[in-house]
Design a protein around this motif. Structure first.
Motif, PDB file in Angstrom:
ATOM      1  N   ALA A 146       0.831  -1.217   0.000  1.00 20.16           N
ATOM      2  CA  ALA A 146       0.000   0.000   0.000  1.00 20.16           C
ATOM      3  C   ALA A 146       0.862   1.263   0.000  1.00 20.16           C
ATOM      4  O   ALA A 146       0.552   2.251  -0.658  1.00 20.16           O
ATOM      5  CB  ALA A 146      -0.919  -0.013   1.222  1.00 20.16           C
ATOM      6  N   GLN A 147       1.993   1.225   0.724  1.00 22.29           N
ATOM      7  CA  GLN A 147       2.887   2.395   0.790  1.00 22.29           C
ATOM      8  C   GLN A 147       3.496   2.668  -0.571  1.00 22.29           C
ATOM      9  O   GLN A 147       3.660   3.832  -0.977  1.00 22.29           O
ATOM     10  CB  GLN A 147       3.998   2.131   1.826  1.00 22.29           C
ATOM     11  CG  GLN A 147       4.925   3.304   2.042  1.00 22.29           C
ATOM     12  CD  GLN A 147       4.206   4.498   2.633  1.00 22.29           C
ATOM     13  OE1 GLN A 147       3.217   4.334   3.313  1.00 22.29           O
ATOM     14  NE2 GLN A 147       4.689   5.689   2.324  1.00 22.29           N
ATOM     15  N   ALA A 148       3.841   1.622  -1.296  1.00 22.45           N
ATOM     16  CA  ALA A 148       4.420   1.791  -2.618  1.00 22.45           C
ATOM     17  C   ALA A 148       3.399   2.449  -3.563  1.00 22.45           C
ATOM     18  O   ALA A 148       3.724   3.363  -4.332  1.00 22.45           O
ATOM     19  CB  ALA A 148       4.848   0.435  -3.164  1.00 22.45           C
ATOM     20  N   VAL A 149       2.117   1.950  -3.465  1.00 24.17           N
ATOM     21  CA  VAL A 149       1.070   2.529  -4.315  1.00 24.17           C
ATOM     22  C   VAL A 149       0.840   4.002  -3.952  1.00 24.17           C
ATOM     23  O   VAL A 149       0.709   4.872  -4.810  1.00 24.17           O
ATOM     24  CB  VAL A 149      -0.237   1.715  -4.159  1.00 24.17           C
ATOM     25  CG1 VAL A 149      -1.385   2.414  -4.878  1.00 24.17           C
ATOM     26  CG2 VAL A 149      -0.048   0.306  -4.709  1.00 24.17           C
ATOM     27  N   ASP A 157       3.641  11.094  -6.030  1.00 28.34           N
ATOM     28  CA  ASP A 157       4.567  11.634  -7.027  1.00 28.34           C
ATOM     29  C   ASP A 157       3.803  12.171  -8.230  1.00 28.34           C
ATOM     30  O   ASP A 157       4.141  13.229  -8.785  1.00 28.34           O
ATOM     31  CB  ASP A 157       5.541  10.533  -7.473  1.00 28.34           C
ATOM     32  CG  ASP A 157       6.497  10.148  -6.336  1.00 28.34           C
ATOM     33  OD1 ASP A 157       6.620  10.962  -5.367  1.00 28.34           O
ATOM     34  OD2 ASP A 157       7.087   9.062  -6.384  1.00 28.34           O
ATOM     35  N   ALA A 158       2.745  11.459  -8.622  1.00 28.45           N
ATOM     36  CA  ALA A 158       1.954  11.890  -9.774  1.00 28.45           C
ATOM     37  C   ALA A 158       1.225  13.210  -9.463  1.00 28.45           C
ATOM     38  O   ALA A 158       1.150  14.120 -10.296  1.00 28.45           O
ATOM     39  CB  ALA A 158       0.951  10.801 -10.143  1.00 28.45           C
ATOM     40  N   GLU A 159       0.675  13.321  -8.231  1.00 23.95           N
ATOM     41  CA  GLU A 159      -0.027  14.555  -7.837  1.00 23.95           C
ATOM     42  C   GLU A 159       0.915  15.751  -7.801  1.00 23.95           C
ATOM     43  O   GLU A 159       0.572  16.856  -8.233  1.00 23.95           O
ATOM     44  CB  GLU A 159      -0.682  14.362  -6.471  1.00 23.95           C
ATOM     45  CG  GLU A 159      -1.875  13.421  -6.500  1.00 23.95           C
ATOM     46  CD  GLU A 159      -2.448  13.188  -5.119  1.00 23.95           C
ATOM     47  OE1 GLU A 159      -1.833  13.655  -4.134  1.00 23.95           O
ATOM     48  OE2 GLU A 159      -3.521  12.553  -5.008  1.00 23.95           O
ATOM     49  N   ILE A 160       2.133  15.565  -7.254  1.00 27.61           N
ATOM     50  CA  ILE A 160       3.114  16.662  -7.180  1.00 27.61           C
ATOM     51  C   ILE A 160       3.471  17.137  -8.583  1.00 27.61           C
ATOM     52  O   ILE A 160       3.572  18.345  -8.856  1.00 27.61           O
ATOM     53  CB  ILE A 160       4.362  16.199  -6.418  1.00 27.61           C
ATOM     54  CG1 ILE A 160       4.011  16.002  -4.924  1.00 27.61           C
ATOM     55  CG2 ILE A 160       5.498  17.214  -6.561  1.00 27.61           C
ATOM     56  CD1 ILE A 160       5.116  15.349  -4.124  1.00 27.61           C
ATOM     57  N   LYS A 161       3.654  16.203  -9.493  1.00 28.11           N
ATOM     58  CA  LYS A 161       4.001  16.560 -10.844  1.00 28.11           C
ATOM     59  C   LYS A 161       2.872  17.363 -11.513  1.00 28.11           C
ATOM     60  O   LYS A 161       3.108  18.378 -12.161  1.00 28.11           O
ATOM     61  CB  LYS A 161       4.280  15.282 -11.655  1.00 28.11           C
ATOM     62  CG  LYS A 161       4.715  15.568 -13.095  1.00 28.11           C
ATOM     63  CD  LYS A 161       5.027  14.265 -13.813  1.00 28.11           C
ATOM     64  CE  LYS A 161       5.460  14.538 -15.269  1.00 28.11           C
ATOM     65  NZ  LYS A 161       5.721  13.268 -15.992  1.00 28.11           N
ATOM     66  N   ALA A 162       1.601  16.909 -11.270  1.00 27.17           N
ATOM     67  CA  ALA A 162       0.443  17.601 -11.858  1.00 27.17           C
ATOM     68  C   ALA A 162       0.295  19.015 -11.278  1.00 27.17           C
ATOM     69  O   ALA A 162       0.029  19.983 -12.000  1.00 27.17           O
ATOM     70  CB  ALA A 162      -0.824  16.782 -11.603  1.00 27.17           C
ATOM     71  N   LYS A 163       0.504  19.159  -9.943  1.00 31.14           N
ATOM     72  CA  LYS A 163       0.405  20.482  -9.303  1.00 31.14           C
ATOM     73  C   LYS A 163       1.468  21.424  -9.834  1.00 31.14           C
ATOM     74  O   LYS A 163       1.232  22.613 -10.030  1.00 31.14           O
ATOM     75  CB  LYS A 163       0.537  20.350  -7.793  1.00 31.14           C
ATOM     76  CG  LYS A 163      -0.709  19.788  -7.120  1.00 31.14           C
ATOM     77  CD  LYS A 163      -0.540  19.735  -5.616  1.00 31.14           C
ATOM     78  CE  LYS A 163      -1.794  19.183  -4.940  1.00 31.14           C
ATOM     79  NZ  LYS A 163      -1.644  19.118  -3.477  1.00 31.14           N
ATOM     80  N   GLY A 164       2.671  20.956 -10.056  1.00 29.18           N
ATOM     81  CA  GLY A 164       3.745  21.798 -10.590  1.00 29.18           C
ATOM     82  C   GLY A 164       3.387  22.329 -11.968  1.00 29.18           C
ATOM     83  O   GLY A 164       3.602  23.502 -12.265  1.00 29.18           O
TER      84      GLY A 164
END
Length: 685
Positions: free
Chosen positions: A485-488, A494-501
């Motif tokens: 679960a931690q890996a998921v 990481d995907a959310e941070i990239k989208a916010k940037g």
């Protein structure tokens, strides 16, 4: 000058005089009762005076009637009663008594005790003056002078009205002239006005072949003729340069409202200027102002100081004022002394009476106390003997009863103790048996509980071993699930941070573009606002120019002989008047008018404007009396709106005085000359 003050001052001057001279010089002609009444009045024995005078007055004795009028008027021996005073004055006045006629005239003038009537007052004053009564003659003289001034003021008023009507008629006639003729006439008027400027400065009657009138004589002549504007034009410069007669007359004009609005403060300033140069009449008027508190803070001490200076120069009104004050003080002193003597005598008699009564009471009380003491002593001795015998019998009976009660109580206590011992022994045996049974039961229950606990502990140990094995397997499975679960979760983060940037970069680019558009719009709006403001300013300037041209045209049409531009002398006169108003407001402790004399551009040294205003208000309000005098005035015009004024300032209050040289920078704001800078250049202290 207040006519009421004059009446009151004359009344005080004459109130101590009623028939006292007659009581001395005409003693042979007076009845013994009248003489006794007069002597009692002089000694302050008003009850005796009333007892002697009332029957005489009721039988037509004019002197007694007059004196009873004075006593009812001033509240001597009776409550003040103006109506009764009028009745007595009238009785004496009808018999021809000059002083009573004068006082009755006063009552009609003031409306005290009778309906106010100036006509009746003058009728009685005239009768009194016909008998050479000085106060009545002075009153009629004052009324005559006041009437002359009123007539002169009335003539001046109607002269101004007629002049105004003639000017309006001429203006209407001139308004019908063509524009070309108006322009030509306007040019001619400017030349004429310029030529007439010097003539306006020195208006004077045509000189005779061998004598030339002085400016003071011209001003006095104008005043006597009721031409107050011409008088003011001549007298003000003379007064400001120390001419004492001009200063006195300007004080009168400001005091009475002749040619100017009534201004008690400015009248005080002019009276003070003349008084300090030794003018006796000005000193008297200044004393009046201090006494009444008109235009200056009320001060009896300052009033008497100026009255004394005026009287020293033999000024009659001031001498009469001081005589009245001295006579009033003497009468008050005599009355106080007589009252004090009467009080002392009454106290002494009362004390003697009290001492005698106290002595009688003490002796009677002592005799009564001695008899009472003997009676009480005998009664107490008898009572003590009877009480002692009774006490002995009672003590014997009480002892016998007590002995019997003690014996009975001892027997009962013994029986009760034996019974209680038996009961306690039985209770102890029962309690011990019960305790033994409880101990046995508890031991059996404890053994049973230990066996049950042993069985439960063995079962619990087995269950715990099984649970530990299951928990171990479960923990291993859970750890694997949590790692997955931690890996998921990390991948999702990481995907959310990239989208916010990417979104933030896009938003910054949009904001930058919007800011550039907004800046361009603001620059355009500012340019448009600037152009609009410039256009509006030009339009307002054009409208103002048209309005000014129209106003100047109307002024030329309505008053063709009026000088358009102010002369330097006219400007200096306005500057000087503003300076005098400032000094006058300061002397009158008028904080509002004093602060209003300063420009909003005034910058006090070392203080904010608000702190300076607060400080000045406190320093002006604190003293009881303030006097500010100004002389040696010099005015230099910088231009039409700025002037430098130098002068010497004399300041006096009830706890401080000084003399300094000052320079004020003054500027014109809305047709007023205000102080923009204040500087002390030299101190005489």
């Amino acid at each position: 000058m207040s006519m009421r003050l004059f009446s009151v001052s004359v009344f005080l001057f004459t109130i101590a005089l009623p028939v006292l001279a007659q009581s001395v010089t005409g003693a042979q002609q007076q009845s013994p009762s009248l003489q006794a009444g007069l002597e009692a009045y002089q000694q302050g024995d008003y009850p005796t005076a009333l007892k002697k005078l009332i029957p005489l007055a009721n039988h037509g004795e004019a002197t007694a009637q007059l004196l009873l009028g004075v006593m009812n008027d001033t509240g001597q021996g009776v409550p003040k009663n103006p109506q009764r005073a009028v009745m007595r004055y009238r009785q004496a006045a009808d018999q021809g008594n000059a002083e009573a006629q004068f006082h009755l005239g006063e009552k009609y003038e003031l409306g005290e005790g009778v309906a106010q009537s100036k006509a009746f007052a003058m009728e009685w004053y005239t009768k009194s003056a016909a008998q050479k009564y000085l106060a009545a003659q002075a009153k009629l003289d004052a009324e005559s002078r006041f009437a002359e001034r009123a007539i002169a003021a009335e003539l001046a008023y109607w002269g101004k009205i007629n002049a105004k009507r003639e000017a309006e008629a001429k203006a209407k006639a001139d308004a019908k002239i063509s524009l070309t003729e108006q322009a030509r006439d306007s040019a001619a008027e400017k030349i004429t006005a310029h030529d007439q400027t010097d003539e306006v400065k020195s208006i004077a009657p045509p000189p005779s072949s061998n004598h030339k009138s002085t400016p003071l004589q011209v001003g006095l002549a104008a005043y006597q003729q009721g031409d107050y504007p011409a008088a003011l034009k001549k007298l003000i410069p003379l007064a400001n340069h120390g001419e004492v007669t001009a200063q006195l007359l300007l004080g009168v004009m400001n005091d009475l409202g002749q040619g100017v609005a009534k201004n008690a403060q400015r009248a005080v300033m002019r009276y003070r200027q003349a008084a300090e140069q030794g003018n006796a009449e000005a000193q008297f008027h200044l004393g009046e102002k201090y006494e009444l508190g008109e235009g200056v803070a009320q001060s009896k001490a300052f009033a008497m100081e100026w009255y004394t200076k005026s009287a020293a120069q033999q000024y009659p009104s001031a001498q009469a004022k001081l005589d009245a004050e001295a006579d009033k003080a003497a009468r008050i002193k005599l009355a106080a002394e007589a009252n004090e003597r009467a009080v002392i005598a009454a106290r002494a008699a009362e004390q003697v009476k009290r001492d005698a009564e106290a002595k009688i009471r003490i002796e009677a009380e002592q005799a009564r106390a001695a008899a009472e003491a003997r009676k009480i002593a005998l009664a107490e001795a008898k009572s003590k003997a009877e009480a002692e015998a009774k006490r002995i019998v009672q003590a014997k009976q009480a002892a016998e009863v007590l002995a019997a009660a003690q014996a009975k109580a001892a027997q009962e206590a013994k029986l009760k103790a034996e019974a209680q011992a038996k009961a306690e022994a039985a209770a102890q045996a029962v309690k011990q048996a019960k305790l033994d049974a409880e101990i046995k039961a508890k031991a059996e229950a404890e053994a049973k509980r230990i066996a049950q606990a042993k069985q439960a502990a063995e079962a619990l140990a087995a269950a715990q071993a099984k649970a530990a094995q299951e928990a171990k397997l479960k923990a291993e499975a859970q750890a694997k699930a949590e790692a997955a679960a931690q890996a998921v979760k990390q991948a999702k983060l990481d995907a959310e941070i990239k989208a916010k940037g990417e979104t933030e970069a896009k938003r910054i680019a949009q904001a930058k573009q919007a800011a550039e558009v907004l800046a361009a719009a603001q620059a355009k709006a500012a340019q448009e606002a600037k152009l609009k403001a410039e256009a509006q300013a030009k339009a307002e300037a054009a409208a103002q120019a048209v309005k000014q041209a129209k106003l100047e045209s109307e002024v030329i049409i309505a008053s063709p002989n009026k000088i358009k531009a102010e002369s330097a002398d006219a400007i200096k006169m306005k500057v000087e008047r503003s300076l005098m108003d400032w000094a006058t407001a300061w002397s009158a402790k008028n904080v509002h008018d004093y602060l209003a004399a300063y420009s909003y551009n005034f910058k006090p040294k070392g203080l904010t404007h608000e702190l300076w205003k607060k400080q000045r208000a406190e320093r002006i309000s604190k003293p009881k009396v303030i006097e500010v005098r100004i002389n040696n005035i010099g005015i230099r015009l910088v231009d039409d709106s700025h002037a430098a004024v130098s002068f010497t300032q004399h300041y006096r209050s009830d706890d401080y005085n000084d003399e300094v040289k000052k320079v004020l920078q003054m500027e014109k704001q809305f047709d007023r000359w205000l102080i923009s800078e204040e500087l002390v250049v030299e101190s005489a202290n």
